[in-house]
Design an enzyme around this catalytic site. Sequence first.
Site, PDB file in Angstrom:
ATOM      1  N   HIS A  80       0.890  -1.141  -0.033  1.00 21.43           N
ATOM      2  CA  HIS A  80      -0.033  -0.026  -0.177  1.00 21.43           C
ATOM      3  C   HIS A  80       0.924   1.193   0.068  1.00 21.43           C
ATOM      4  CE1 HIS A  80      -3.962  -2.148   0.554  1.00 21.43           C
ATOM      5  NE2 HIS A  80      -3.187  -2.864   1.210  1.00 21.43           N
TER       6      HIS A  80
ATOM      7  N   ASN B 110     -10.417  -3.007   1.600  1.00 21.14           N
ATOM      8  CA  ASN B 110     -10.005  -2.991   0.287  1.00 21.14           C
ATOM      9  C   ASN B 110     -11.080  -2.702  -0.548  1.00 21.14           C
ATOM     10  OD1 ASN B 110      -7.168  -3.737   0.662  1.00 21.14           O
ATOM     11  ND2 ASN B 110      -7.637  -5.796   0.893  1.00 21.14           N
TER      12      ASN B 110
END
Length: 485
Positions: free
Chosen positions: A54, A127
């Site tokens: 990320h 997500n």
Amino acid sequence: MSKRVLTTESGAPVADNQNSATAGVGGPILLQDQHLLEKLARFNRERIPERVVHARGSGAYGYFEVTDDVTAYTKADFLGEVGKKTETFIRFSTVADSLGGADAVRDPRGFALKFYTEEGNYDLVGNNTPVFFIKDPIKFPDFIHSQKRDPFTGKQEADNVWDFWAHAPEATHQITWLMGDRGIPASYRHMNGYGSHTYQWTNEAGEAFFVKYHFKTNQGIRSLSGDQAAELVGKDANSHQTDLLQAIERGVNPSWTLYVQVMPAAEAAEYRFNPFDLTKVWPHSDYPLQRVGRLVLDRNPENVFAEVEQAAFSPNNFVPGIGPSPDKMLQGRLFAYADAHRYRLGVNHTLLPVNAPKATTAENYGRDGFMATRNGSRHDKNYEPNSYQGPAQTDAALSAPLAIHGWTGTHEAPAHTKDDDFFQAGELYRLMSEDEKKRLIANIAGGLSQVSREDVIEKNLAHFAAADAEYGKRVRAAVEALRED
């Protein structure tokens, strides 16, 4: 207006910010030039270690407004009254690429949301997909290593990616999501967000429920084909950042509607598959979506480094009425996320403005460490309990206790009556239109056909066939056609 004076970091005025001190005109630079050394040393340290996953992200501030009464399920104060608003900060991200990677790539997207509640910060770290590739955190470092740059070639390798998936049949469901039409969102505004994990809600009576979060975009789902994404990356590698920034600057504030699925805790043990398995979804026919509220983004960060790069989310930041479930992946993240932030940002990262509580004050005995701004004084004790009116425990649990039984050991996840790794992947495939199926098959074959080992290809083909016979047959034919060229 008086002229502002440039100073060193110690506050001394700077006489010359254009020329370094030298030994004579044109001579070598002097070690005694404190201003030069301070500027160079700080410049060398402007970057902190990027996130292992990320790394590439964008963020925005906004608010969450409750639209429906959910007090029957949770005592969380920020969800306790219709119309109540809570300030939020969100960070969107890609997963596998580095900080300098492009936005429009085929990859899951992080959807990390911080609620600045009056009972402390609540972090929901999810997500844009409702499932994930694995179900046990002990496999996570291996999974990420397989998706990252190869130590020898320095680039992502199809052999590594598909070899790991060949040994992880539970990944078939998420692969079908990733290689399908939603694998490349057109923007962060045009995708859904999911808590993905199962969480626990507890009401005032102490009754426990397991929940899954669904943030449905109010802008509508929009995605890119592989060709469209490649063209966009060539024009603007920061396309999603650009879109989010400009939309909010124009006053076109993105929003999502939050729904939850609610399962009474007593039903979990006998459900037909493991409800805490991150590779599976709960069918809406069993547990329908129930509306909770809406998330609106209305303010851009003033400084991306301070407010996006240094934003730290951890799923163990709960508030009263919300807690963990036996989801093994969630259990691993409860440790790993906070530990990653202590490494990247330091033990005092929670004192940074973007991470600090806004609607309440943190009261604890954390002291000292790098960049400490809260050290206490002669009147503040750094231990508990004490006799000096220091903060004390409430004796009120945040959530209901989880029942446990059996022997310690390295156990596989408990099997329910209809647990398997392929059924839901097949269900997803069968829901697709013919055009969607064609694009899915082409995306999978484009990567799998690059694998050098026949046994790895065969293992992956067997997974798709196990999900759906037609699915497996069509992927095989597409892979063989590409390998013959």
